[in-house]
Write a protein that holds these residues in place. Structure first.
Motif, short mmCIF file in Angstrom:
data_model
loop_
_atom_site.label_atom_id
_atom_site.label_comp_id
_atom_site.label_asym_id
_atom_site.label_seq_id
_atom_site.Cartn_x
_atom_site.Cartn_y
_atom_site.Cartn_z
N ASN A 57 53.34 80.54 -15.69
CA ASN A 57 54.66 80.57 -14.39
C ASN A 57 56.07 80.94 -15.34
O ASN A 57 56.81 80.46 -15.73
N ASN A 209 44.85 68.75 -17.32
CA ASN A 209 46.53 68.35 -17.94
C ASN A 209 47.25 68.57 -19.74
O ASN A 209 47.54 68.09 -20.01
N PRO A 212 50.44 71.46 -17.33
CA PRO A 212 50.19 71.62 -15.65
C PRO A 212 51.35 72.62 -15.18
O PRO A 212 50.93 73.70 -14.33
N SER A 213 52.51 72.31 -15.64
CA SER A 213 53.93 73.85 -15.00
C SER A 213 53.17 75.01 -15.47
O SER A 213 54.97 76.11 -15.04
N THR A 249 51.07 81.17 -6.11
CA THR A 249 52.22 81.02 -6.00
C THR A 249 52.77 82.56 -7.35
O THR A 249 54.41 82.16 -8.41
N LYS A 273 46.73 71.79 -1.38
CA LYS A 273 46.45 71.66 -2.82
C LYS A 273 47.62 72.94 -3.24
O LYS A 273 47.85 72.84 -4.01
N GLN A 276 50.49 71.10 -3.56
CA GLN A 276 50.80 70.65 -4.65
C GLN A 276 51.29 71.22 -6.16
O GLN A 276 51.68 71.40 -6.81
N ASN A 277 50.05 72.36 -5.88
CA ASN A 277 50.43 73.22 -6.85
C ASN A 277 51.88 74.45 -7.27
O ASN A 277 52.63 74.70 -7.42
N LEU A 280 54.17 71.59 -8.38
CA LEU A 280 53.87 70.85 -9.64
C LEU A 280 55.60 72.93 -10.04
O LEU A 280 54.69 72.72 -11.32
N LEU A 281 54.86 73.89 -10.01
CA LEU A 281 55.32 74.79 -10.58
C LEU A 281 57.11 75.69 -9.81
O LEU A 281 57.63 76.76 -10.80
#
Length: 475
Positions: A57, A209, A212-213, A249, A273, A276-277, A280-281
């Motif tokens: 990312n 986990n 994850p970011s 993403t 989902k 959420q992704n 998270l990113l």
């Protein structure tokens, strides 16, 4: 080297696929060679790719920083092994991790557990075994036991059985986190890890986990797609069938989170989902909607200030149609129980989505169509149909060109086939990878292998040369 039998398909489906891969244009070169290549493909599909692919990312961190963190994580997971992390030269945000295996010195245990075929596929990609995936366990299995894990590829094992003598494929050994009684006591809240894999046949890192970011686990061709789309900051981009959001993403990240990325999916929990992704990113340019992509074109010309679907014609600079498909290119896939009717049911839906995409795309805009399947009907035939149906579209060369060219059999010219990307894992032999071979391997050879020994996939890129507002072509 092959350690599993070829993917188990219904005879009607296998015959259908064989006809595709031995079509008249192909066998005009060599029928025997075409038949051998098809058998090789079925064999490859049952085995995992040679590399685990992760996308960095880059919105939150530099590739080198994340690579160093990942090397530290691999050291924790495999302290005795020195597994490299390779940067892809043509995909600057992609890291490759070799998969060690197949390992042939694993001693089978008396205590056994049987998992479903889908769970078995996940184990071969580095996953531990969660309670819902366990179908059967030996009657004496208790916490802390070393357990040999098998995949029930035919789906014949009864839930809760104490033993199973049907066809099963050895996946490796693990440590039981729960007793047999705890696994099958019927409590719905038991969804955690039931067996922690310690000696899998194929050794891949676990990404439960893990950073994850910073990292997103993604098949190599799925990462290629977004680079082919080439999103630019400030653009308005549509991802028509977006869940779980890997490509969505990726689009936002390549745009430096500047612009607007609209993500659609018609299943609400999948849309959650995506959200959420994105969260998270750390990506704010994504707007996800629970909406059917086939209905995304607004029929009246009144503008909706909310920005929600449906949309006015010619609203988007670029559109990604990663279409629902038969998924026959996924790996590893030891068994597919689908009927021929199911496998061949996707072409009409793909054309409905494509029709909407063409009308939503601005003149001069880019449309990328992709699938994770190997059939001609969902890939090259769709390209031939699109070019005939929509004269406003031109097929474009792709950058980066990592996969091979398109397959003959749909009436496309050689130049058109060269503009396509078809990822066909059968073009390289199945590999035995161990630490010794990695130590001696050249980086360029490993990258070449990673580009070829991946899932089956297809990409086509079009540009819209003129407006479709004056006169919509017939569907």
């Amino acid at each position: 080297m092959s350690v599993f039998p070829k993917v188990s398909l219904r005879p009607e489906v296998e015959n259908y696929l064989k006809e595709i891969f031995t079509n008249q244009e192909i066998v005009s070169l060599s029928k025997q060679e075409a038949e051998e290549k098809f058998e090789t493909l079925l064999n490859h599909l049952a085995h995992p790719p040679s590399f685990t692919t992760v996308r960095v990312n880059t919105h939150l961190a530099a590739v080198q920083h994340v690579k160093n963190l990942l090397l530290d994580e691999l050291q924790k997971q495999f302290s005795e092994l020195n597994i490299p992390v390779i940067e892809h030269p043509d995909l600057p945000d992609i890291l490759l991790i070799p998969v060690i295996g197949p390992r042939k010195d694993i001693k089978k245990q008396q205590c056994e557990a049987i998992v479903g075929a889908q769970c078995g596929n996940a184990v071969l990609r580095g996953a531990h075994i969660y309670v819902p995936g366990i179908v059967s366990a030996s009657k004496f299995m208790k916490v802390g036991d070393v357990v040999s894990v098998y995949s029930d590829i035919k789906g014949k094992c009864k839930k809760g059985a104490k033993e199973f003598d049907g066809e099963k494929i050895f996946l490796g050994n693990g440590i039981s986190e729960l007793s047999r009684k705890e696994i099958f006591n019927g409590l719905p809240e038991l969804k955690g890890i039931g067996i922690r894999m310690t000696e899998p046949i194929y050794l891949s890192p676990s990404f439960d986990n893990v950073l994850p970011s910073y990292l997103f686990l993604q098949n190599l061709p799925s990462a290629v797609v977004t680079h082919v789309l080439n999103p630019q900051p400030g653009e308005k981009i549509l991802d028509m069938c977006a869940a779980p959001g890997g490509k969505t993403t990726h689009i936002a990240s390549l745009m430096h989170d500047q612009g607007e990325v609209i993500a659609l999916d018609k299943i609400s929990n999948k849309v959650e989902k995506i959200k959420q992704n994105a969260l998270l990113l750390g990506l704010n340019s994504i707007k996800a909607f629970c909406f059917d992509g086939t209905k995304a074109l607004k029929l009246d010309m009144t503008k909706d200030p909310s920005g929600a679907p449906p949309f006015l014609p010619e609203s988007f600079d670029r559109i990604l149609l990663d279409a629902p498909c038969s998924g026959m290119g996924q790996r590893p896939n030891m068994a597919c129980t689908w009927t021929l009717k199911e496998v061949t049911s996707y072409q009409p839906l793909q054309r409905k989505l494509f029709t909407v995409a063409v009308q939503l795309l601005k003149p001069g805009g880019v449309l990328v169509y992709s699938t994770c399947t190997i059939t001609l009907a969902e890939n090259e035939e769709q390209v031939a149909w699109a070019l005939k149906t929509y004269p406003c579209l031109q097929l474009q060369p792709q950058e980066p060109q990592v996969g091979g060219e398109g397959m003959v059999g749909a009436g496309l010219s050689l130049e058109q086939l060269r503009h396509l990307q078809r990822f066909d894992p059968s073009v390289v032999p199945l590999q035995d990878i161990d630490i010794d071979s990695l130590r001696d391997a050249k980086t360029e050879d490993m990258i070449r292998l990673a580009n070829k020994d991946c899932i089956g996939f297809f990409i086509a890129k079009f540009v819209k040369c003129r407006s479709t507002l004056e006169k919509n072509p017939q569907k």
